[in-house]
Design a protein around this motif. Structure first.
Motif, PDB file in Angstrom:
ATOM      1  N   ASP A 175       6.133   4.018  -9.383  1.00 57.44           N
ATOM      2  CA  ASP A 175       6.291   5.352  -8.796  1.00 57.44           C
ATOM      3  C   ASP A 175       4.997   5.865  -8.163  1.00 57.44           C
ATOM      4  N   GLN A 176       3.858   5.356  -8.601  1.00 55.87           N
ATOM      5  CA  GLN A 176       2.573   5.799  -8.064  1.00 55.87           C
ATOM      6  C   GLN A 176       2.161   5.061  -6.794  1.00 55.87           C
ATOM      7  N   VAL A 177       2.877   4.008  -6.431  1.00 54.62           N
ATOM      8  CA  VAL A 177       2.519   3.239  -5.243  1.00 54.62           C
ATOM      9  C   VAL A 177       2.734   4.086  -3.992  1.00 54.62           C
ATOM     10  N   ARG A 178       1.713   4.136  -3.153  1.00 56.79           N
ATOM     11  CA  ARG A 178       1.779   4.783  -1.849  1.00 56.79           C
ATOM     12  C   ARG A 178       0.960   3.932  -0.893  1.00 56.79           C
ATOM     13  N   ALA A 179       1.523   3.669   0.261  1.00 51.98           N
ATOM     14  CA  ALA A 179       0.816   2.906   1.283  1.00 51.98           C
ATOM     15  C   ALA A 179       0.686   3.777   2.527  1.00 51.98           C
ATOM     16  N   ARG A 180      -0.517   3.830   3.068  1.00 48.82           N
ATOM     17  CA  ARG A 180      -0.795   4.619   4.272  1.00 48.82           C
ATOM     18  C   ARG A 180      -1.585   3.743   5.241  1.00 48.82           C
ATOM     19  N   ARG A 181      -0.906   3.088   6.140  1.00 47.85           N
ATOM     20  CA  ARG A 181      -1.541   2.212   7.126  1.00 47.85           C
ATOM     21  C   ARG A 181      -1.437   2.879   8.493  1.00 47.85           C
ATOM     22  N   PRO A 182      -2.546   3.039   9.204  1.00 53.45           N
ATOM     23  CA  PRO A 182      -2.515   3.730  10.498  1.00 53.45           C
ATOM     24  C   PRO A 182      -1.858   2.894  11.590  1.00 53.45           C
ATOM     25  N   ALA A 200       3.198   1.653  12.594  1.00 58.35           N
ATOM     26  CA  ALA A 200       2.533   2.156  11.393  1.00 58.35           C
ATOM     27  C   ALA A 200       3.451   2.105  10.185  1.00 58.35           C
ATOM     28  N   ILE A 201       4.711   2.456  10.369  1.00 58.99           N
ATOM     29  CA  ILE A 201       5.666   2.395   9.263  1.00 58.99           C
ATOM     30  C   ILE A 201       5.855   0.952   8.818  1.00 58.99           C
ATOM     31  N   GLY A 202       5.939   0.030   9.773  1.00 61.20           N
ATOM     32  CA  GLY A 202       6.087  -1.389   9.429  1.00 61.20           C
ATOM     33  C   GLY A 202       4.918  -1.899   8.607  1.00 61.20           C
ATOM     34  N   GLU A 203       3.698  -1.567   9.017  1.00 56.33           N
ATOM     35  CA  GLU A 203       2.501  -1.984   8.275  1.00 56.33           C
ATOM     36  C   GLU A 203       2.454  -1.335   6.890  1.00 56.33           C
ATOM     37  N   SER A 204       2.799  -0.066   6.825  1.00 53.16           N
ATOM     38  CA  SER A 204       2.786   0.642   5.541  1.00 53.16           C
ATOM     39  C   SER A 204       3.840   0.087   4.593  1.00 53.16           C
ATOM     40  N   THR A 205       5.010  -0.224   5.124  1.00 50.08           N
ATOM     41  CA  THR A 205       6.081  -0.788   4.311  1.00 50.08           C
ATOM     42  C   THR A 205       5.671  -2.153   3.759  1.00 50.08           C
ATOM     43  N   ALA A 206       5.040  -2.971   4.603  1.00 52.03           N
ATOM     44  CA  ALA A 206       4.571  -4.285   4.148  1.00 52.03           C
ATOM     45  C   ALA A 206       3.503  -4.139   3.071  1.00 52.03           C
ATOM     46  N   ASP A 207       2.602  -3.176   3.243  1.00 53.99           N
ATOM     47  CA  ASP A 207       1.555  -2.950   2.240  1.00 53.99           C
ATOM     48  C   ASP A 207       2.164  -2.465   0.927  1.00 53.99           C
ATOM     49  N   PRO A 232      -1.701   1.415  15.556  1.00 57.36           N
ATOM     50  CA  PRO A 232      -2.755   0.736  16.315  1.00 57.36           C
ATOM     51  C   PRO A 232      -3.805   1.694  16.899  1.00 57.36           C
ATOM     52  N   SER A 233      -3.389   2.872  17.328  1.00 57.47           N
ATOM     53  CA  SER A 233      -4.349   3.835  17.893  1.00 57.47           C
ATOM     54  C   SER A 233      -5.029   4.668  16.808  1.00 57.47           C
ATOM     55  N   GLY A 234      -4.461   4.668  15.599  1.00 49.17           N
ATOM     56  CA  GLY A 234      -4.987   5.485  14.509  1.00 49.17           C
ATOM     57  C   GLY A 234      -4.484   6.918  14.544  1.00 49.17           C
ATOM     58  N   ALA A 235      -3.632   7.244  15.506  1.00 47.01           N
ATOM     59  CA  ALA A 235      -3.156   8.612  15.657  1.00 47.01           C
ATOM     60  C   ALA A 235      -1.987   8.945  14.729  1.00 47.01           C
ATOM     61  N   VAL A 236      -1.357   7.922  14.179  1.00 46.47           N
ATOM     62  CA  VAL A 236      -0.185   8.118  13.316  1.00 46.47           C
ATOM     63  C   VAL A 236      -0.449   7.438  11.983  1.00 46.47           C
ATOM     64  N   ILE A 237      -0.227   8.168  10.893  1.00 46.49           N
ATOM     65  CA  ILE A 237      -0.382   7.585   9.564  1.00 46.49           C
ATOM     66  C   ILE A 237       0.835   7.989   8.721  1.00 46.49           C
ATOM     67  N   PRO A 238       1.714   7.022   8.456  1.00 40.75           N
ATOM     68  CA  PRO A 238       2.848   7.317   7.587  1.00 40.75           C
ATOM     69  C   PRO A 238       2.468   7.068   6.129  1.00 40.75           C
ATOM     70  N   GLU A 239       3.259   7.608   5.233  1.00 40.28           N
ATOM     71  CA  GLU A 239       3.120   7.310   3.803  1.00 40.28           C
ATOM     72  C   GLU A 239       4.448   6.738   3.340  1.00 40.28           C
ATOM     73  N   VAL A 240       4.384   5.542   2.725  1.00 38.99           N
ATOM     74  CA  VAL A 240       5.574   4.843   2.271  1.00 38.99           C
ATOM     75  C   VAL A 240       5.420   4.554   0.785  1.00 38.99           C
ATOM     76  N   ASP A 241       6.511   4.726   0.021  1.00 41.56           N
ATOM     77  CA  ASP A 241       6.454   4.440  -1.414  1.00 41.56           C
ATOM     78  C   ASP A 241       6.842   2.988  -1.691  1.00 41.56           C
ATOM     79  N   ALA A 242       6.838   2.603  -2.950  1.00 36.19           N
ATOM     80  CA  ALA A 242       7.086   1.211  -3.345  1.00 36.19           C
ATOM     81  C   ALA A 242       8.479   0.726  -2.976  1.00 36.19           C
ATOM     82  N   MET A 243       9.412   1.641  -2.801  1.00 33.80           N
ATOM     83  CA  MET A 243      10.773   1.268  -2.439  1.00 33.80           C
ATOM     84  C   MET A 243      10.976   1.237  -0.922  1.00 33.80           C
ATOM     85  N   GLY A 244       9.890   1.457  -0.174  1.00 35.49           N
ATOM     86  CA  GLY A 244       9.967   1.419   1.278  1.00 35.49           C
ATOM     87  C   GLY A 244      10.439   2.717   1.905  1.00 35.49           C
ATOM     88  N   ARG A 245      10.464   3.787   1.122  1.00 34.50           N
ATOM     89  CA  ARG A 245      10.903   5.088   1.648  1.00 34.50           C
ATOM     90  C   ARG A 245       9.733   5.809   2.305  1.00 34.50           C
TER      91      ARG A 245
END
Length: 113
Positions: free
Chosen positions: A30-37, A78-85, A39-52
């Protein structure tokens, strides 16, 4: 007065231990969070361990700077990279949580010769 048979008590203790391990594992997941920017660094999503998707940051002026297609590509990348992380983090937690005796029992090839 009846007492609990030692084997029953051992089974109850093992069940309690298992419940505690599962609770700890769920808490770590539940504590897993991935934030990968993006390519331009202008967008940073946050994705949890379940890919949400749990959050999305757009730098000021991002919507004006990109076309709709470019912004969509930035967000999706960015979402794709965050989901993979997040998936890598989840996988690491799950693999670190399996006791070695269970791994050996499940995979005879992994047992020492």
């Amino acid at each position: 007065m009846s007492s609990i048979h030692p084997e029953v008590q051992a089974a109850l203790d093992m069940a309690r231990d298992l419940r505690n391990r599962i609770a700890d594992l769920r808490e770590r997941i539940d504590q897993v969070r991935a934030r990968r920017p993006s390519p331009s660094g202008a967008v940073i999503p946050e994705v949890d361990a379940m890919g949400r998707l749990t959050g999305l940051y757009l730098a000021p002026g991002t919507a004006a700077r990109f076309t709709t297609a470019e912004l969509t590509a930035e967000i999706m990348a960015a979402i794709g990279e965050s989901t993979a992380d997040a998936a890598r983090q989840h996988h690491a937690i799950m693999n670190d949580s399996i006791p070695s005796d269970l791994i050996d029992a499940a995979d005879p090839a992994a047992a020492p010769s």
